[in-house]
Design a protein around this motif. Sequence first.
Motif, PDB file in Angstrom:
ATOM      1  N   LEU A   1      40.989  54.721  30.422  1.00 50.51           N
ATOM      2  CA  LEU A   1      42.441  54.568  30.315  1.00 50.51           C
ATOM      3  C   LEU A   1      42.885  54.512  28.860  1.00 50.51           C
ATOM      4  N   GLY A   2      42.062  53.936  28.000  1.00 51.03           N
ATOM      5  CA  GLY A   2      42.379  53.915  26.568  1.00 51.03           C
ATOM      6  C   GLY A   2      42.436  55.313  25.996  1.00 51.03           C
ATOM      7  N   ASN A   3      41.495  56.155  26.402  1.00 46.27           N
ATOM      8  CA  ASN A   3      41.511  57.550  25.955  1.00 46.27           C
ATOM      9  C   ASN A   3      42.732  58.274  26.485  1.00 46.27           C
ATOM     10  N   LEU A   4      43.058  58.027  27.749  1.00 43.06           N
ATOM     11  CA  LEU A   4      44.220  58.672  28.351  1.00 43.06           C
ATOM     12  C   LEU A   4      45.504  58.253  27.630  1.00 43.06           C
ATOM     13  N   GLU A   5      45.582  56.983  27.267  1.00 47.66           N
ATOM     14  CA  GLU A   5      46.745  56.516  26.508  1.00 47.66           C
ATOM     15  C   GLU A   5      46.877  57.263  25.184  1.00 47.66           C
ATOM     16  N   GLN A   6      45.745  57.514  24.527  1.00 49.47           N
ATOM     17  CA  GLN A   6      45.773  58.254  23.255  1.00 49.47           C
ATOM     18  C   GLN A   6      46.287  59.672  23.469  1.00 49.47           C
ATOM     19  N   VAL A   7      45.856  60.312  24.550  1.00 54.03           N
ATOM     20  CA  VAL A   7      46.332  61.668  24.858  1.00 54.03           C
ATOM     21  C   VAL A   7      47.835  61.653  25.106  1.00 54.03           C
TER      22      VAL A   7
ATOM     23  N   ARG B   1      50.008  59.458  24.023  1.00 50.42           N
ATOM     24  CA  ARG B   1      50.666  59.191  22.741  1.00 50.42           C
ATOM     25  C   ARG B   1      50.741  60.467  21.898  1.00 50.42           C
ATOM     26  N   ASP B   2      49.657  61.238  21.913  1.00 46.96           N
ATOM     27  CA  ASP B   2      49.638  62.492  21.159  1.00 46.96           C
ATOM     28  C   ASP B   2      50.673  63.482  21.704  1.00 46.96           C
ATOM     29  N   ARG B   3      50.807  63.544  23.025  1.00 46.13           N
ATOM     30  CA  ARG B   3      51.790  64.452  23.634  1.00 46.13           C
ATOM     31  C   ARG B   3      53.217  64.038  23.255  1.00 46.13           C
ATOM     32  N   LYS B   4      53.409  62.737  23.089  1.00 43.23           N
ATOM     33  CA  LYS B   4      54.730  62.240  22.692  1.00 43.23           C
ATOM     34  C   LYS B   4      55.018  62.580  21.229  1.00 43.23           C
ATOM     35  N   GLN B   5      54.020  62.391  20.373  1.00 47.87           N
ATOM     36  CA  GLN B   5      54.209  62.599  18.937  1.00 47.87           C
ATOM     37  C   GLN B   5      54.104  64.064  18.520  1.00 47.87           C
TER      38      GLN B   5
ATOM     39  N   GLU C   1      47.552  59.641  45.054  1.00 42.35           N
ATOM     40  CA  GLU C   1      48.876  59.101  44.738  1.00 42.35           C
ATOM     41  C   GLU C   1      48.758  57.884  43.818  1.00 42.35           C
ATOM     42  N   ALA C   2      47.700  57.082  44.007  1.00 43.79           N
ATOM     43  CA  ALA C   2      47.467  55.936  43.119  1.00 43.79           C
ATOM     44  C   ALA C   2      47.233  56.418  41.691  1.00 43.79           C
ATOM     45  N   ALA C   3      46.463  57.509  41.546  1.00 42.59           N
ATOM     46  CA  ALA C   3      46.213  58.082  40.218  1.00 42.59           C
ATOM     47  C   ALA C   3      47.504  58.610  39.608  1.00 42.59           C
ATOM     48  N   ASP C   4      48.334  59.276  40.423  1.00 48.31           N
ATOM     49  CA  ASP C   4      49.613  59.793  39.929  1.00 48.31           C
ATOM     50  C   ASP C   4      50.505  58.656  39.427  1.00 48.31           C
ATOM     51  N   LEU C   5      50.552  57.569  40.187  1.00 48.33           N
ATOM     52  CA  LEU C   5      51.389  56.432  39.797  1.00 48.33           C
ATOM     53  C   LEU C   5      50.892  55.827  38.487  1.00 48.33           C
ATOM     54  N   LEU C   6      49.591  55.627  38.385  1.00 50.74           N
ATOM     55  CA  LEU C   6      49.040  55.027  37.171  1.00 50.74           C
ATOM     56  C   LEU C   6      49.312  55.914  35.956  1.00 50.74           C
ATOM     57  N   PHE C   7      49.139  57.222  36.115  1.00 48.34           N
ATOM     58  CA  PHE C   7      49.391  58.158  35.021  1.00 48.34           C
ATOM     59  C   PHE C   7      50.851  58.077  34.552  1.00 48.34           C
ATOM     60  N   HIS C   8      51.765  58.111  35.490  1.00 45.85           N
ATOM     61  CA  HIS C   8      53.176  58.073  35.112  1.00 45.85           C
ATOM     62  C   HIS C   8      53.590  56.698  34.585  1.00 45.85           C
ATOM     63  N   TYR C   9      52.942  55.662  35.069  1.00 44.13           N
ATOM     64  CA  TYR C   9      53.187  54.317  34.546  1.00 44.13           C
ATOM     65  C   TYR C   9      52.791  54.243  33.069  1.00 44.13           C
ATOM     66  N   LEU C  10      51.650  54.862  32.721  1.00 47.59           N
ATOM     67  CA  LEU C  10      51.227  54.880  31.315  1.00 47.59           C
ATOM     68  C   LEU C  10      52.227  55.649  30.454  1.00 47.59           C
ATOM     69  N   ILE C  11      52.781  56.705  31.002  1.00 44.82           N
ATOM     70  CA  ILE C  11      53.815  57.460  30.272  1.00 44.82           C
ATOM     71  C   ILE C  11      55.049  56.582  30.055  1.00 44.82           C
TER      72      ILE C  11
ATOM     73  N   LEU D   1      55.171  53.314  29.899  1.00 43.74           N
ATOM     74  CA  LEU D   1      54.858  52.321  28.868  1.00 43.74           C
ATOM     75  C   LEU D   1      55.033  52.912  27.475  1.00 43.74           C
ATOM     76  N   GLN D   2      54.499  54.113  27.268  1.00 37.36           N
ATOM     77  CA  GLN D   2      54.622  54.778  25.965  1.00 37.36           C
ATOM     78  C   GLN D   2      56.085  55.056  25.640  1.00 37.36           C
ATOM     79  N   ALA D   3      56.843  55.483  26.621  1.00 41.01           N
ATOM     80  CA  ALA D   3      58.259  55.783  26.405  1.00 41.01           C
ATOM     81  C   ALA D   3      59.028  54.535  25.964  1.00 41.01           C
ATOM     82  N   LYS D   4      58.587  53.381  26.435  1.00 37.16           N
ATOM     83  CA  LYS D   4      59.233  52.119  26.080  1.00 37.16           C
ATOM     84  C   LYS D   4      58.614  51.477  24.837  1.00 37.16           C
ATOM     85  N   GLY D   5      57.571  52.115  24.281  1.00 36.08           N
ATOM     86  CA  GLY D   5      56.948  51.590  23.065  1.00 36.08           C
ATOM     87  C   GLY D   5      55.893  50.533  23.306  1.00 36.08           C
ATOM     88  N   PHE D   6      55.320  50.524  24.512  1.00 32.69           N
ATOM     89  CA  PHE D   6      54.289  49.547  24.841  1.00 32.69           C
ATOM     90  C   PHE D   6      52.980  50.247  25.207  1.00 32.69           C
ATOM     91  N   THR D   7      51.915  49.453  25.298  1.00 33.14           N
ATOM     92  CA  THR D   7      50.610  49.973  25.701  1.00 33.14           C
ATOM     93  C   THR D   7      50.085  49.154  26.866  1.00 33.14           C
TER      94      THR D   7
END
Length: 198
Positions: free
Chosen positions: A110-116, A118-122, A167-177, A179-185
């Motif tokens: 999940l840490g790696n996914l968060e980095q990806v 974040r990179d897509r956002k930046q 669907e659980a994976a989809d929810l978690l993925f979009h939840y991480l997005i 969090l990033q959109a709101k400036g959190f991790t």
Amino acid sequence: MQVDFSKSPDGLVPAIIQDAITNKVLMLGYMNQEALDKTLAEGKVTFFSRSKNRLWTKGEESGNFLQLKHAAIDCDADTLLLKVHPEGPTCHTGADTCWNEVNKDATSFLGNLEQVIRDRKQNPTDKSYTASLFAKGINKVAQKVGEEAVELVIEAKDNNDHLFINEAADLLFHYLILLQAKGFTLEDVVNILKDRHK
């Protein structure tokens, strides 16, 4: 990085090898200045082999190299910590670690996914679904999390485990997005849970 090799009569310092993703300790080796220099220059961990009495790059025979990601020195300047990405098992026995431990931690991905994310956002690209969500704004991201949550609830009431877990994976993925959109991790959320757990 100023390592004090003079503290050891043979000029060698311990090098603790840790997986950069799982944080599992993989092995312990020894380095002299030449081994450290080669490791830093080439990005593949090289030790000084006491049994062979020469430099030895881990994986030179097996192909199971240790790709260096980060190097640090301890407070006494006489022990190294090398964080790596292992290419295959680390131990010569074929085990993941020299302590015969399994080197697997699903949650560390999940840490790696968060980095990806974040990179897509930046660094958005036209081909990135994640970047397109960020471009549509916080309302669209939040709406997507809501849609995925509803779909997960619907699948939870049925007996199709494959659809439920997807669907659980989809929810978690979009939840991480979100969090990033709101400036959190995810770490910020984990810290709240830790505080509540006390």
